[in-house]
Design an enzyme around this catalytic site. Structure first.
Site, PDB file in Angstrom:
ATOM      1  N   ASP A  46       0.713  -1.092  -0.066  1.00 35.95           N
ATOM      2  CA  ASP A  46       0.119  -0.019  -0.066  1.00 35.95           C
ATOM      3  C   ASP A  46       0.701   1.254   0.122  1.00 35.95           C
ATOM      4  O   ASP A  46       2.103   1.217   0.563  1.00 35.95           O
ATOM      5  CB  ASP A  46      -0.984  -0.030   1.270  1.00 35.95           C
ATOM      6  CG  ASP A  46      -2.122  -1.241   1.170  1.00 35.95           C
ATOM      7  OD1 ASP A  46      -2.460  -1.418   0.148  1.00 35.95           O
ATOM      8  OD2 ASP A  46      -2.137  -1.540   2.293  1.00 35.95           O
ATOM      9  N   TYR A  74       5.454  -8.943   8.221  1.00 34.26           N
ATOM     10  CA  TYR A  74       5.071  -7.497   8.501  1.00 34.26           C
ATOM     11  C   TYR A  74       5.419  -7.344   9.989  1.00 34.26           C
ATOM     12  O   TYR A  74       5.040  -8.021  10.730  1.00 34.26           O
ATOM     13  CB  TYR A  74       3.657  -7.249   7.753  1.00 34.26           C
ATOM     14  CG  TYR A  74       3.592  -7.628   6.676  1.00 34.26           C
ATOM     15  CD1 TYR A  74       3.679  -6.740   5.475  1.00 34.26           C
ATOM     16  CD2 TYR A  74       2.864  -8.911   5.994  1.00 34.26           C
ATOM     17  CE1 TYR A  74       3.449  -7.170   4.270  1.00 34.26           C
ATOM     18  CE2 TYR A  74       2.840  -9.172   4.662  1.00 34.26           C
ATOM     19  CZ  TYR A  74       3.028  -8.269   3.788  1.00 34.26           C
ATOM     20  OH  TYR A  74       2.757  -8.570   2.480  1.00 34.26           O
ATOM     21  N   ASP A  88      -7.082   1.580   7.143  1.00 26.71           N
ATOM     22  CA  ASP A  88      -5.766   2.317   7.490  1.00 26.71           C
ATOM     23  C   ASP A  88      -5.778   3.623   7.702  1.00 26.71           C
ATOM     24  O   ASP A  88      -7.108   4.289   7.618  1.00 26.71           O
ATOM     25  CB  ASP A  88      -4.835   2.101   6.288  1.00 26.71           C
ATOM     26  CG  ASP A  88      -5.300   2.642   5.166  1.00 26.71           C
ATOM     27  OD1 ASP A  88      -5.590   3.617   4.763  1.00 26.71           O
ATOM     28  OD2 ASP A  88      -4.808   1.956   4.170  1.00 26.71           O
ATOM     29  N   ARG A 179      -4.586  -5.247   6.531  1.00 23.72           N
ATOM     30  CA  ARG A 179      -5.383  -4.351   6.697  1.00 23.72           C
ATOM     31  C   ARG A 179      -6.751  -5.039   7.157  1.00 23.72           C
ATOM     32  O   ARG A 179      -7.436  -4.866   8.382  1.00 23.72           O
ATOM     33  CB  ARG A 179      -5.732  -3.233   5.596  1.00 23.72           C
ATOM     34  CG  ARG A 179      -4.943  -2.275   5.583  1.00 23.72           C
ATOM     35  CD  ARG A 179      -5.357  -1.210   4.588  1.00 23.72           C
ATOM     36  NE  ARG A 179      -5.073  -1.765   2.960  1.00 23.72           N
ATOM     37  CZ  ARG A 179      -6.012  -1.756   2.045  1.00 23.72           C
ATOM     38  NH1 ARG A 179      -7.029  -0.975   2.113  1.00 23.72           N
ATOM     39  NH2 ARG A 179      -5.623  -2.287   0.776  1.00 23.72           N
TER      40      ARG A 179
END
Length: 311
Positions: A46, A74, A88, A179
């Site tokens: 993203d 992550y 987000d 997300r």
């Protein structure tokens, strides 16, 4: 780091994607720097996310699926109690909720996500519906009914929880949307959540200590006035590339000699003289260990070419 160049700039750049730019814009910028005709990346990040964005040049693009299908890791920080349109910090706030959770509750909820799970991908994503990315529908206020997709969460490690901010790391399969994961964690905690920080720190065999930043690829002349950005020479830029073989270093290797090398490059099956375990192997030349590509060994010890690196 064991870097290796190739005459057509074939190789892999482990770029630290900057914040605030899309993965595709990052790719186009890097292609100009490297004068690359053929390049692509594996695994979109993203715009607000940073971290490992593998960019493959030349013949390396033929091996992209092996990075796409690899495990990703992550580093995540989620804000509990706030639900946004995008999942987000870039989205509009839809709802604020009170947060009443303990660390033990958080740990229990996080553990419940380990294994195979189903998640609905976010509407603000690059997944295509009828050839159009979902985010374009979302920007028009069109929200489509999306099917759940199965993904795998291999590890989910709780780091800390301070002032409604939940920090954790997650190792997951391809297709996992962090997300969506954060939103689902927020639902289980009955307070909602959205991602405020996202950094990819591992892709397959690669980790963040190997990263190259965009400013590393050029230098600045006249730093005080009239700054001019200059790209390094092609030979210098090649030193930033990892060899394609680095994807497969953990796989067993098979050495080929003479005619077998030529036959493998012609994608011909090869009967091996010794027995090997079945599965994917890294194929190299027997004399100087040049990487030729990858193949699969079957139960009859026959090497079947899978993907060939053509120099």
């Amino acid at each position: 780091m064991n870097y290796q160049s190739n005459k057509d700039n074939s190789g892999i750049l482990l770029l630290d994607k900057p914040k605030g730019i899309s993965s595709n814009c990052t790719l186009q910028h890097v292609k100009k720097i490297f004068y690359a005709r053929k390049a692509g990346y594996t695994g979109s990040l993203d715009p607000f996310a940073t971290g490992i964005l593998p960019i493959l040049f030349g013949s390396a693009t033929k091996f992209s699926e092996y990075l796409t299908n690899s495990i990703k890791k992550y580093h995540v920080i989620a804000k509990l109690g706030v639900i946004t349109t995008t999942g987000d910090l870039s989205g509009a706030i839809l709802q604020n909720r009170l947060v009443h959770v303990t660390e033990s509750q958080i740990s229990s909820i996080l553990n419940s996500f380990i294994g195979k799970i189903e998640q609905v991908p976010p509407m603000f994503s690059a997944i295509k519906y009828s050839g159009v990315p979902l985010y374009k529908y979302a920007r028009l206020g069109i929200f489509l009914p999306l099917k759940k997709r199965e993904v795998i969460i291999y590890k989910l490690n709780f780091i800390q929880y301070i002032d409604s901010f939940l920090e954790f790391t997650v190792s997951c399969s391809k297709g996992t949307y962090i997300r969506s994961l954060a939103q689902d964690i927020g639902k289980r905690l009955k307070c909602g959540a959205h991602v405020v920080f996202l950094r990819r720190i591992q892709v397959g065999p690669y980790c963040s200590s190997q990263l190259v930043k965009l400013p590393d690829l050029y230098f600045v002349e006249n730093k005080n006035v009239n700054q001019i950005y200059r790209f390094y020479s092609r030979s210098m830029l090649r030193t930033f590339l990892l060899p394609v073989s680095s994807i497969f270093l953990k796989y067993p290797s098979v050495k080929l000699f003479h005619e077998d090398v030529k036959n493998f490059q012609k994608k011909m099956n090869i009967s091996l003289l010794k027995m090997y375990k079945t599965g994917l192997v890294r194929v190299i030349t027997g004399i100087n260990s040049i990487f030729l590509g990858i193949g699969i060994i079957n139960e009859f010890s026959i090497l079947i070419p899978k993907c060939i690196l053509m120099n």
